[in-house]
Motif scaffolding. Structure first.
Motif, PDB file in Angstrom:
ATOM      1  N   TRP A 119      34.633 118.861  16.969  1.00 32.36           N
ATOM      2  CA  TRP A 119      34.651 117.605  17.705  1.00 32.36           C
ATOM      3  C   TRP A 119      35.320 117.875  19.051  1.00 32.36           C
ATOM      4  N   ALA A 120      34.872 117.202  20.089  1.00 32.95           N
ATOM      5  CA  ALA A 120      35.459 117.334  21.417  1.00 32.95           C
ATOM      6  C   ALA A 120      35.730 115.940  21.964  1.00 32.95           C
ATOM      7  N   ASP A 121      36.973 115.671  22.303  1.00 31.54           N
ATOM      8  CA  ASP A 121      37.384 114.371  22.845  1.00 31.54           C
ATOM      9  C   ASP A 121      36.843 113.207  22.014  1.00 31.54           C
ATOM     10  N   GLY A 122      36.935 113.331  20.689  1.00 31.41           N
ATOM     11  CA  GLY A 122      36.555 112.249  19.794  1.00 31.41           C
ATOM     12  C   GLY A 122      35.074 112.146  19.475  1.00 31.41           C
ATOM     13  N   ARG A 123      34.268 113.111  19.915  1.00 29.95           N
ATOM     14  CA  ARG A 123      32.825 113.091  19.630  1.00 29.95           C
ATOM     15  C   ARG A 123      32.435 114.377  18.912  1.00 29.95           C
ATOM     16  N   ARG A 124      31.587 114.224  17.909  1.00 31.55           N
ATOM     17  CA  ARG A 124      31.110 115.397  17.175  1.00 31.55           C
ATOM     18  C   ARG A 124      30.162 116.187  18.069  1.00 31.55           C
ATOM     19  N   GLY A 125      30.330 117.510  18.093  1.00 35.24           N
ATOM     20  CA  GLY A 125      29.462 118.385  18.876  1.00 35.24           C
ATOM     21  C   GLY A 125      28.102 118.548  18.223  1.00 35.24           C
ATOM     22  N   THR A 126      27.267 119.333  18.862  1.00 38.97           N
ATOM     23  CA  THR A 126      25.913 119.590  18.378  1.00 38.97           C
ATOM     24  C   THR A 126      25.842 121.006  17.811  1.00 38.97           C
ATOM     25  N   LEU A 127      25.497 121.129  16.552  1.00 44.34           N
ATOM     26  CA  LEU A 127      25.418 122.413  15.871  1.00 44.34           C
ATOM     27  C   LEU A 127      24.277 123.261  16.420  1.00 44.34           C
ATOM     28  N   ILE A 128      24.568 124.541  16.648  1.00 44.16           N
ATOM     29  CA  ILE A 128      23.552 125.523  17.004  1.00 44.16           C
ATOM     30  C   ILE A 128      23.564 126.562  15.884  1.00 44.16           C
ATOM     31  N   VAL A 129      22.603 126.488  14.993  1.00 41.25           N
ATOM     32  CA  VAL A 129      22.555 127.345  13.813  1.00 41.25           C
ATOM     33  C   VAL A 129      22.337 128.803  14.222  1.00 41.25           C
ATOM     34  N   GLY A 130      23.150 129.688  13.663  1.00 43.24           N
ATOM     35  CA  GLY A 130      22.981 131.119  13.868  1.00 43.24           C
ATOM     36  C   GLY A 130      23.564 131.647  15.155  1.00 43.24           C
ATOM     37  N   ALA A 131      24.097 130.794  16.022  1.00 44.88           N
ATOM     38  CA  ALA A 131      24.605 131.248  17.312  1.00 44.88           C
ATOM     39  C   ALA A 131      25.864 132.103  17.181  1.00 44.88           C
ATOM     40  N   ALA A 132      26.624 131.962  16.090  1.00 44.55           N
ATOM     41  CA  ALA A 132      27.843 132.759  15.903  1.00 44.55           C
ATOM     42  C   ALA A 132      27.549 134.108  15.263  1.00 44.55           C
ATOM     43  N   ASP A 133      26.299 134.330  14.846  1.00 44.29           N
ATOM     44  CA  ASP A 133      25.940 135.614  14.231  1.00 44.29           C
ATOM     45  C   ASP A 133      26.247 136.759  15.189  1.00 44.29           C
ATOM     46  N   GLY A 134      26.990 137.730  14.709  1.00 46.31           N
ATOM     47  CA  GLY A 134      27.319 138.899  15.518  1.00 46.31           C
ATOM     48  C   GLY A 134      28.505 138.699  16.440  1.00 46.31           C
ATOM     49  N   LYS A 135      29.099 137.518  16.462  1.00 49.84           N
ATOM     50  CA  LYS A 135      30.257 137.238  17.310  1.00 49.84           C
ATOM     51  C   LYS A 135      31.458 138.027  16.783  1.00 49.84           C
ATOM     52  N   GLN A 136      32.197 138.649  17.684  1.00 49.02           N
ATOM     53  CA  GLN A 136      33.350 139.447  17.282  1.00 49.02           C
ATOM     54  C   GLN A 136      34.342 138.605  16.490  1.00 49.02           C
ATOM     55  N   GLY A 137      34.775 139.115  15.351  1.00 45.87           N
ATOM     56  CA  GLY A 137      35.722 138.425  14.498  1.00 45.87           C
ATOM     57  C   GLY A 137      35.086 137.483  13.496  1.00 45.87           C
ATOM     58  N   CYS A 138      33.757 137.353  13.542  1.00 47.25           N
ATOM     59  CA  CYS A 138      33.038 136.454  12.633  1.00 47.25           C
ATOM     60  C   CYS A 138      32.207 137.274  11.656  1.00 47.25           C
ATOM     61  N   GLU A 139      32.220 136.872  10.393  1.00 55.52           N
ATOM     62  CA  GLU A 139      31.418 137.548   9.381  1.00 55.52           C
ATOM     63  C   GLU A 139      30.171 136.723   9.074  1.00 55.52           C
ATOM     64  N   ALA A 140      29.111 137.402   8.691  1.00 52.89           N
ATOM     65  CA  ALA A 140      27.871 136.721   8.330  1.00 52.89           C
ATOM     66  C   ALA A 140      27.940 136.337   6.854  1.00 52.89           C
ATOM     67  N   PRO A 141      27.810 135.045   6.525  1.00 49.63           N
ATOM     68  CA  PRO A 141      27.868 134.632   5.122  1.00 49.63           C
ATOM     69  C   PRO A 141      26.850 135.350   4.251  1.00 49.63           C
ATOM     70  N   ARG A 142      25.692 135.684   4.818  1.00 50.73           N
ATOM     71  CA  ARG A 142      24.647 136.371   4.038  1.00 50.73           C
ATOM     72  C   ARG A 142      25.087 137.756   3.554  1.00 50.73           C
ATOM     73  N   SER A 143      26.062 138.347   4.236  1.00 54.89           N
ATOM     74  CA  SER A 143      26.510 139.688   3.858  1.00 54.89           C
ATOM     75  C   SER A 143      27.624 139.657   2.804  1.00 54.89           C
ATOM     76  N   ILE A 144      28.103 138.478   2.459  1.00 56.30           N
ATOM     77  CA  ILE A 144      29.192 138.356   1.484  1.00 56.30           C
ATOM     78  C   ILE A 144      28.606 138.073   0.110  1.00 56.30           C
ATOM     79  N   LYS A 145      28.767 139.017  -0.778  1.00 56.31           N
ATOM     80  CA  LYS A 145      28.300 138.868  -2.162  1.00 56.31           C
ATOM     81  C   LYS A 145      29.453 139.270  -3.087  1.00 56.31           C
ATOM     82  N   GLY A 146      29.574 138.575  -4.201  1.00 53.36           N
ATOM     83  CA  GLY A 146      30.622 138.919  -5.158  1.00 53.36           C
ATOM     84  C   GLY A 146      32.020 138.613  -4.656  1.00 53.36           C
ATOM     85  N   TRP A 147      32.171 137.534  -3.889  1.00 57.79           N
ATOM     86  CA  TRP A 147      33.462 137.132  -3.344  1.00 57.79           C
ATOM     87  C   TRP A 147      34.426 136.872  -4.495  1.00 57.79           C
ATOM     88  N   LYS A 148      35.560 137.589  -4.497  1.00 59.35           N
ATOM     89  CA  LYS A 148      36.513 137.523  -5.608  1.00 59.35           C
ATOM     90  C   LYS A 148      37.761 136.734  -5.228  1.00 59.35           C
TER      91      LYS A 148
END
Length: 188
Positions: A119-148
């Motif tokens: 949210w920014a200044d009280g308004r919900r932002g607009t989702l951009i699906v997949g835009a964080a893929d490959g971003k430094q410090g971010c993991e891809a949920p598809r690569s996580i299997k068997g989370w313990k």
């Protein structure tokens, strides 16, 4: 600061190549007034515990919004099909750390990050699906299997927010509809 609030549950996927400014409530110029009441306050960066639906089961997580990285209008133009519709908007990437707390390992890719929003200044932002893929410090949920139990991963979501936004919030909703809210100052 972290506030616990009741949130509207809106999930409308938006393709990376197509921008729909109203998909997640962004771009309509209206503030959301239905879920903004304060409950209990906590310190910024403090973790919260909640449940998420993972396939057919519920899973417990400890959740901490670590930071929000802001991009540029030029980066936005590369993410959308019509840059004119996104004029004045910049990408904001929420880095959220999730620690799995359930006893049974998670057999599928996690869906826990789907409940996070910016949210920014009280308004919900607009989702951009997949835009964080490959971003430094971010993991891809598809690569996580068997989370313990006890294992942590940083999952990210990208939202478009107004370039001149001053206050940012990361919201994460658990299964009960309660939203945990972390506040960040919009610094570039």
């Amino acid at each position: 600061m972290l506030y616990r609030k009741t949130a509207l549950r809106v999930a409308a996927p938006v393709a990376v190549a197509a921008l729909a400014l109203t998909a997640c409530g962004g771009g309509d110029g209206k503030k959301d007034s239905g879920d903004r009441a304060k409950a209990g306050a906590r310190a910024a960066g403090e973790s919260a515990t909640g449940e998420s639906k993972e396939g057919l089961v519920s899973a417990d997580y400890e959740v901490t919004a670590q930071k929000v990285e802001l991009g540029t209008e030029a980066e936005t133009a590369k993410m959308v099909s019509d840059p004119e519709e996104a004029k004045g908007l910049i990408p904001a990437v929420a880095h959220v750390k999730y620690t799995y707390k359930s006893a049974t390992p998670l057999a599928t890719s996690p869906r826990v990050s789907y409940s996070s929003r910016i949210w920014a200044d009280g308004r919900r932002g607009t989702l951009i699906v997949g835009a964080a893929d490959g971003k430094q410090g971010c993991e891809a949920p598809r690569s996580i299997k068997g989370w313990k139990r006890g294992e942590s991963h940083v999952l990210c979501e990208t939202y478009l927010v107004p370039e001149n936004a001053k206050d940012l919030e990361v919201h994460w909703s658990d299964l009960d509809g309660e939203a945990f809210v972390w506040k960040f100052e919009a610094t570039r």
